[in-house]
Design a protein around this motif. Structure first.
Motif, mmCIF file in Angstrom:
data_model
loop_
_atom_site.group_PDB
_atom_site.id
_atom_site.type_symbol
_atom_site.label_atom_id
_atom_site.label_comp_id
_atom_site.label_asym_id
_atom_site.label_seq_id
_atom_site.Cartn_x
_atom_site.Cartn_y
_atom_site.Cartn_z
ATOM 1 N N THR A 3 -22.400 -20.841 71.860
ATOM 2 C CA THR A 3 -21.888 -19.508 72.153
ATOM 3 C C THR A 3 -20.731 -19.192 71.207
ATOM 4 O OG1 THR A 3 -20.373 -20.410 73.822
ATOM 5 C CG2 THR A 3 -22.525 -19.637 74.585
ATOM 6 N N LEU A 4 -20.447 -17.910 71.077
ATOM 7 C CA LEU A 4 -19.390 -17.475 70.171
ATOM 8 C C LEU A 4 -18.030 -17.913 70.693
ATOM 9 C CD1 LEU A 4 -18.568 -15.814 67.664
ATOM 10 C CD2 LEU A 4 -18.423 -13.818 69.164
ATOM 11 N N LYS A 6 -14.339 -17.926 71.716
ATOM 12 C CA LYS A 6 -13.546 -16.821 72.258
ATOM 13 C C LYS A 6 -12.455 -16.390 71.279
ATOM 14 C CE LYS A 6 -10.897 -15.403 76.332
ATOM 15 N NZ LYS A 6 -9.772 -14.847 75.559
ATOM 16 N N ARG A 9 -13.982 -14.214 68.646
ATOM 17 C CA ARG A 9 -14.372 -12.933 69.233
ATOM 18 C C ARG A 9 -13.160 -12.029 69.441
ATOM 19 N NH1 ARG A 9 -14.355 -10.012 73.635
ATOM 20 N NH2 ARG A 9 -16.191 -8.788 74.241
ATOM 21 N N LEU A 30 -19.907 -6.881 67.927
ATOM 22 C CA LEU A 30 -19.681 -8.109 68.687
ATOM 23 C C LEU A 30 -20.999 -8.680 69.208
ATOM 24 C CD1 LEU A 30 -16.503 -7.150 70.767
ATOM 25 C CD2 LEU A 30 -16.621 -8.625 68.750
ATOM 26 N N GLU A 34 -22.491 -12.330 68.307
ATOM 27 C CA GLU A 34 -22.778 -13.257 69.400
ATOM 28 C C GLU A 34 -24.241 -13.677 69.384
ATOM 29 O OE1 GLU A 34 -21.538 -11.191 72.882
ATOM 30 O OE2 GLU A 34 -19.406 -11.602 72.572
ATOM 31 N N THR A 38 -25.617 -17.489 68.789
ATOM 32 C CA THR A 38 -26.423 -18.086 69.857
ATOM 33 C C THR A 38 -27.779 -18.547 69.341
ATOM 34 O OG1 THR A 38 -25.343 -16.701 71.529
ATOM 35 C CG2 THR A 38 -27.463 -17.679 72.118
ATOM 36 N N PRO A 44 -19.456 -18.893 63.031
ATOM 37 C CA PRO A 44 -19.279 -17.471 62.702
ATOM 38 C C PRO A 44 -18.492 -17.240 61.414
ATOM 39 C CG PRO A 44 -17.920 -18.107 64.572
ATOM 40 C CD PRO A 44 -18.877 -19.227 64.332
ATOM 41 N N TYR A 202 -21.288 -2.450 75.075
ATOM 42 C CA TYR A 202 -22.338 -3.260 74.464
ATOM 43 C C TYR A 202 -23.675 -2.521 74.500
ATOM 44 C CZ TYR A 202 -19.658 -7.596 74.050
ATOM 45 O OH TYR A 202 -18.745 -8.535 73.680
ATOM 46 N N TYR A 206 -28.390 -5.928 75.104
ATOM 47 C CA TYR A 206 -27.634 -7.140 75.361
ATOM 48 C C TYR A 206 -27.038 -7.130 76.756
ATOM 49 C CZ TYR A 206 -28.010 -7.845 70.356
ATOM 50 O OH TYR A 206 -28.499 -8.034 69.086
#
Length: 206
Positions: A3-4, A6, A9, A30, A34, A38, A44, A202, A206
């Motif tokens: 996962t990205l 934090k 992000r 974003l 992400e 994933t 990233p 978003y 997603y």
């Protein structure tokens, strides 16, 4: 499944906001980052670069129709908010706490307020440039600090140079309260609009 991070992000989110990109487009960027992390497990930074660099790259590809305000619009909006805040709060507080029925404003009052407004807007713009420009970031940062320092110096100089006795114009107390209240409400309306525009949304996918 990776996962990205934090931290990445959050830094990317702030960097995108610094470019005055709409919340809708920020959400799309974003989500894209992400999803890529994933699906591929790729770091990233390797895939997109550092947050500030990637935000600048995204901003270059956008225009008003795709989620980015023009520089002139950003400057005008910032100046309007600053002006309404400064003059609105000044008039409102003067009206609420004045002892007399009429409030005098001297040349020193007017020049000091206008000068402070110009320097604050300029310093804020330089501060944003320090975070968004691809080059000369340190120059912009130093210029912003110097400009904010001039805010203090200018008030001292103006206080010793301009007349603070003879009224340049006068305003009834009730008018100062009314005008100040209207200007403050204008600020609240502009900030509410900015918050709505900046709310991260978003994509439905997603």
């Amino acid at each position: 499944m990776m996962t990205l991070d934090k931290k990445y992000r959050d830094e990317l989110l702030v960097a995108l906001r610094m470019h005055e990109i709409s919340g809708e487009r920020v959400g799309e960027v974003l989500a894209e980052v992400e999803a890529h992390v994933t699906e591929t497990g790729e770091d990233p930074v390797e895939a997109f670069g550092r947050p500030r660099e990637y935000a600048a790259q995204v901003a270059e590809q956008l225009d008003r129709g795709t989620g980015k305000r023009s520089t002139m619009e950003v400057v005008a909006s910032g100046a309007a908010v600053a002006a309404l805040t400064m003059f609105g709060s000044d008039y409102l507080l003067d009206g609420l706490f004045a002892d007399a029925a009429t409030i005098p404003y001297t040349l020193k009052d007017t020049v000091a307020l206008v000068t402070l407004l110009v320097l604050i807007v300029s310093g804020t713009m330089l501060f944003f440039a320090a975070f968004t420009a691809k080059a000369r970031n340190q120059v912009y940062a130093v210029a912003a600090v110097v400009t904010f320092a001039l805010c203090i110096v200018s008030q001292i100089v103006i206080g010793s140079v301009f007349d603070d006795v003879t009224p340049l114009y006068e305003m009834p107390r009730w008018a100062a309260i009314a005008l100040g209240g209207v200007l403050v409400l204008g600020v609240i309306g502009m900030l509410a609009r900015a918050i709505r525009r900046g709310r991260v949304v978003y994509p439905k996918a997603y």
